[in-house]
Design an enzyme around this catalytic site. Structure first.
Site, PDB file in Angstrom:
ATOM      1  CE  LYS A 154       8.481  12.514 -51.202  1.00  0.00           C
ATOM      2  NZ  LYS A 154       9.396  12.530 -49.923  1.00  0.00           N
TER       3      LYS A 154
ATOM      4  N   GLY B 236       4.447   4.472 -45.507  1.00  0.00           N
ATOM      5  CA  GLY B 236       4.514   5.500 -44.594  1.00  0.00           C
ATOM      6  C   GLY B 236       3.518   5.488 -43.511  1.00  0.00           C
ATOM      7  CB  SER B 237       1.751   8.143 -41.620  1.00  0.00           C
ATOM      8  OG  SER B 237       1.555   8.947 -42.495  1.00  0.00           O
ATOM      9  CB  THR B 238      -2.397   4.640 -41.070  1.00  0.00           C
ATOM     10  OG1 THR B 238      -1.761   3.632 -40.652  1.00  0.00           O
ATOM     11  CG2 THR B 238      -4.092   4.484 -41.471  1.00  0.00           C
ATOM     12  CD  GLU B 239      -2.385  12.463 -41.116  1.00  0.00           C
ATOM     13  OE1 GLU B 239      -1.668  12.301 -40.228  1.00  0.00           O
ATOM     14  OE2 GLU B 239      -2.842  13.816 -41.330  1.00  0.00           O
TER      15      GLU B 239
ATOM     16  N   GLY C  50      -1.306   7.448 -46.295  1.00  0.00           N
ATOM     17  CA  GLY C  50      -1.534   6.140 -47.180  1.00  0.00           C
ATOM     18  C   GLY C  50      -3.067   6.307 -47.598  1.00  0.00           C
TER      19      GLY C  50
ATOM     20  CD  GLU D 195       4.032  -3.285 -47.142  1.00  0.00           C
ATOM     21  OE1 GLU D 195       4.045  -3.507 -45.812  1.00  0.00           O
ATOM     22  OE2 GLU D 195       4.556  -4.085 -47.814  1.00  0.00           O
TER      23      GLU D 195
ATOM     24  CB  CYS E  92       5.935  -0.039 -39.715  1.00  0.00           C
ATOM     25  SG  CYS E  92       7.135  -1.285 -40.659  1.00  0.00           S
TER      26      CYS E  92
ATOM     27  CD  GLU F 174       3.235   3.550 -36.386  1.00  0.00           C
ATOM     28  OE1 GLU F 174       2.713   4.636 -36.913  1.00  0.00           O
ATOM     29  OE2 GLU F 174       3.967   2.570 -36.625  1.00  0.00           O
TER      30      GLU F 174
HETATM   31  P1  NAD Z   1       4.808   9.958 -43.797  1.00  0.00           P
HETATM   32  O1  NAD Z   1       3.633   9.229 -44.052  1.00  0.00           O
HETATM   33  O2  NAD Z   1       4.681  11.047 -43.029  1.00  0.00           O
HETATM   34  O3  NAD Z   1       5.759  10.204 -44.897  1.00  0.00           O
HETATM   35  C1  NAD Z   1       6.221   8.855 -45.664  1.00  0.00           C
HETATM   36  C2  NAD Z   1       6.672   9.552 -47.003  1.00  0.00           C
HETATM   37  O4  NAD Z   1       5.386  10.114 -47.698  1.00  0.00           O
HETATM   38  C3  NAD Z   1       7.740  10.500 -46.844  1.00  0.00           C
HETATM   39  O5  NAD Z   1       8.544  10.488 -48.252  1.00  0.00           O
HETATM   40  C4  NAD Z   1       6.821  11.899 -47.404  1.00  0.00           C
HETATM   41  O6  NAD Z   1       7.307  12.799 -47.904  1.00  0.00           O
HETATM   42  C5  NAD Z   1       5.659  11.297 -48.317  1.00  0.00           C
HETATM   43  N1  NAD Z   1       4.519  12.102 -48.365  1.00  0.00           N
HETATM   44  C6  NAD Z   1       3.907  12.776 -47.296  1.00  0.00           C
HETATM   45  N2  NAD Z   1       2.677  13.382 -47.691  1.00  0.00           N
HETATM   46  C7  NAD Z   1       2.354  13.012 -48.839  1.00  0.00           C
HETATM   47  C8  NAD Z   1       1.404  12.977 -49.876  1.00  0.00           C
HETATM   48  N3  NAD Z   1       0.243  13.672 -49.547  1.00  0.00           N
HETATM   49  N4  NAD Z   1       1.518  12.272 -50.729  1.00  0.00           N
HETATM   50  C9  NAD Z   1       2.348  11.384 -51.239  1.00  0.00           C
HETATM   51  N5  NAD Z   1       3.479  11.514 -50.657  1.00  0.00           N
HETATM   52  C10 NAD Z   1       3.639  12.009 -49.180  1.00  0.00           C
HETATM   53  O7  NAD Z   1       5.254   8.839 -42.904  1.00  0.00           O
HETATM   54  P2  NAD Z   1       6.554   8.952 -41.972  1.00  0.00           P
HETATM   55  O8  NAD Z   1       6.508   9.718 -40.808  1.00  0.00           O
HETATM   56  O9  NAD Z   1       7.842   9.272 -42.876  1.00  0.00           O
HETATM   57  O10 NAD Z   1       6.956   7.306 -41.486  1.00  0.00           O
HETATM   58  C11 NAD Z   1       6.443   6.708 -40.443  1.00  0.00           C
HETATM   59  C12 NAD Z   1       5.256   5.807 -40.811  1.00  0.00           C
HETATM   60  O11 NAD Z   1       5.794   5.008 -41.800  1.00  0.00           O
HETATM   61  C13 NAD Z   1       4.931   5.208 -39.638  1.00  0.00           C
HETATM   62  O12 NAD Z   1       3.687   5.131 -39.516  1.00  0.00           O
HETATM   63  C14 NAD Z   1       5.493   3.705 -39.943  1.00  0.00           C
HETATM   64  O13 NAD Z   1       4.733   2.769 -39.240  1.00  0.00           O
HETATM   65  C15 NAD Z   1       5.182   3.459 -41.416  1.00  0.00           C
HETATM   66  N6  NAD Z   1       6.000   2.620 -42.016  1.00  0.00           N
HETATM   67  C16 NAD Z   1       5.566   1.440 -42.320  1.00  0.00           C
HETATM   68  C17 NAD Z   1       6.347   0.346 -42.699  1.00  0.00           C
HETATM   69  C18 NAD Z   1       5.578  -0.652 -43.655  1.00  0.00           C
HETATM   70  O14 NAD Z   1       6.113  -1.601 -44.204  1.00  0.00           O
HETATM   71  N7  NAD Z   1       4.232  -1.011 -42.965  1.00  0.00           N
HETATM   72  C19 NAD Z   1       7.734   0.478 -42.853  1.00  0.00           C
HETATM   73  C20 NAD Z   1       8.068   1.487 -42.426  1.00  0.00           C
HETATM   74  C21 NAD Z   1       7.340   2.684 -42.066  1.00  0.00           C
END
Ligand code: NAD
Length: 476
Positions: free
Chosen positions: A182, A234-237, A239, A256, A290, A387
């Protein structure tokens, strides 16, 4: 009249089709129970496409298609044959890289110079690299005959849409898994173009499935009982929520997450190169990285010199149209992200840090934020701890290497760090003590498919890239 080929950054190389479909079982299909949403160009706010939003029934269909492909075709297929498909995908990515780069810049807002010269070459390199592993899994250090996990659910963010897709799909397929991926809701378009490439490569139906949608689709996918492995970036929250929701199940998980990297400049560093590294560390991809070097730690006795040079260099950055090949800093990916950057920057000023941006005309339409630095930042400030994920740098100073280590590690995150110094022994001393998954020395934001990437602490667990990146997709 002469007929010229379109310029590499010309929009005419892209035709957006199949955006209203989900890619399930090798075909573009209408959503069974979902809705739709719009994907917009953040540089102009123009609607690029109406995109399908997958519902629970679509998740069910996609997981079932992936399971069937795993049981019947991909699981039993010898590694050398899987490799051929991955090589074919890698070659098609290269052949269609202009189209992919332009679409990535349109949907994401990143400068074409980056999507063309960084993202796309790395995307192809990932598929080439993991194609090479497909028939050598017994030599990857996980036993003589490691087995795939099964069906992988993969959820990715919007900052490097295609690159994150490659980091997820290439190792999963090489190891013999099938996937349901996704993409993020603000950047779904290149994943759908990738689905067309899978068709073109004649990848067996169901090996790769793409579900567009937002958080609810992601949640339904990772919680689906038919999934054997969850890979999330994605975000730590979010995750954390995913880790909680699948705790106690047999699913394998890699995360990640976010970061707040220190970029540490010692007084013996080559200052001009360090300034380039600082700029690359925080303004590359508008700071939507990130592992961005979002905290500059500079040794006190050279702080004035470094800041003067940095400001001079920042005044040269061109902010604007992502499809202009001279652009250095593109558009902020969404209105919501722009709001978050503004809110945290305002908090920085309110907490007493000093804010500076070069004179900079921003376009009227779209989402923009001028490159910004804050000086006089202390560890207690929100801009030093949270962040920002935007083109905003917090500057702190230190006197001794031990103080630099302590300040660098004083964060809940642990994804990356940079060190700038002339002394090799100091690099090793620092690298031993920095709690970060990746430490760059006299460079920053360098990526390579052979090298593992991942975090400590709240930046997540598991590694992507390299031999290590196979582990999450094998039963070892
Ligand atoms: P996000 O967590 O809001 O969204 C990431 C993905 O998760 C999106 O596809 C979103 O639709 C999906 N999502 C949202 N809620 C969900 C849930 N409850 N269950 C499953 N999926 C869900 O993050 P973002 O704002 O899109 O991305 C930015 C974040 O990603 C930053 O914190 C960044 O540091 C992190 N990031 C980390 C890495 C890494 O390799 N460590 C790489 C890129 C980005």
């Amino acid at each position: 009249m002469f007929e010229y080929a379109p310029a590499p950054e010309s929009r005419s190389v892209v035709e957006i089709k199949n955006a209203s479909g989900l890619y399930i079982g090798g075909e573009f299909v209408d959503p069974a129970d979902g809705g739709s949403f719009k994907s917009i160009n953040p540089a102009s706010e123009e609607v690029l496409a109406e995109v399908a939003e997958a519902g629970a029934q679509d998740v069910e269909r996609a997981v079932r298609a992936a399971r069937k492909a795993y049981d019947k075709v991909w699981g039993p297929m010898p590694g050398r044959d899987r490799a051929k498909y991955l090589y074919r995908i890698a070659r098609l990515i290269q052949e269609r890289s202009r189209e992919l780069a332009v679409l990535e810049s349109l949907d994401n807002g990143k400068p074409i110079r980056e999507s063309r010269d960084v993202d796309l070459p790395l995307v192809a390199a990932h598929f080439f690299y993991y194609a090479g592993w497909a028939d050598k899994l017994g030599h990857a250090g996980f036993g003589p005959n490691p087995q795939p996990v099964g069906v992988a659910a993969q959820v990715i963010p919007w900052n490097f849409p295609l690159l994150m897709l490659a980091w997820k799909i290439a190792p999963a397929l090489a190891a013999g898994n099938t996937v349901v991926l996704k993409p993020a809701e603000t950047t779904p378009l290149t994943a759908l173009l990738f689905a067309e490439i899978c068709q073109q490569a004649e990848l067996p139906a169901g090996v790769v499935n793409i579900l567009t949608g937002a958080g609810d689709t992601g949640r339904a996918l990772v919680e689906h009982p038919g999934v054997d492995k969850v890979a999330f970036t994605g975000s730590t929250e979010v995750g954390r929520a995913i880790a909680r929701s699948i705790a106690g199940t047999r699913k394998k998980l890699t995360l990640e997450l976010g970061g707040k990297a220190a970029n540490i400049v010692f007084d013996d560093a080559p200052i001009d190169q360090a300034v380039e590294g600082i700029v690359n560390g925080i303004f590359f991809n508008q700071g939507h990285v990130c592992c961005a070097g979002s905290r500059l730690l500079v040794q006190e006795n050279v702080a004035d010199r470094v800041l003067e040079s940095l400001k001079r260099r920042m005044a040269q950055l061109r902010v604007g149209d992502p499809l202009d090949k001279n652009t250095d800093v593109g558009a902020i990916n969404s209105a919501a992200q722009l709001e978050r950057i503004r809110e945290l920057s305002d908090a920085g000023s309110a907490e007493g840090a000093e804010r500076w941006s070069p004179p900079c005309d921003l376009p009227d339409r779209g989402f923009w934020f001028a490159p910004t630095i804050f000086t006089g930042v202390t560890q207690a400030h929100r801009i030093a701890r949270e962040e920002i994920f935007g083109p905003v740098l917090s500057v702190l100073t230190f006197r001794t290497p031990a103080e630099a280590v302590e300040k660098a590690n004083n964060t809940p995150y642990g994804l990356s760090a940079g060190i700038w110094t002339d002394k090799g022994s100091r690099i090793l001393w620092m690298a031993d003590r920095l709690r970060a998954g990746v430490v760059w020395a006299n460079t920053f934001n360098k990526f390579d498919p052979t090298s593992p990437f991942g975090g400590y602490k709240e930046s997540g667990y598991g590694r992507e890239g390299g031999r290590h990146g196979l582990e999450g997709y094998l039963n070892v």
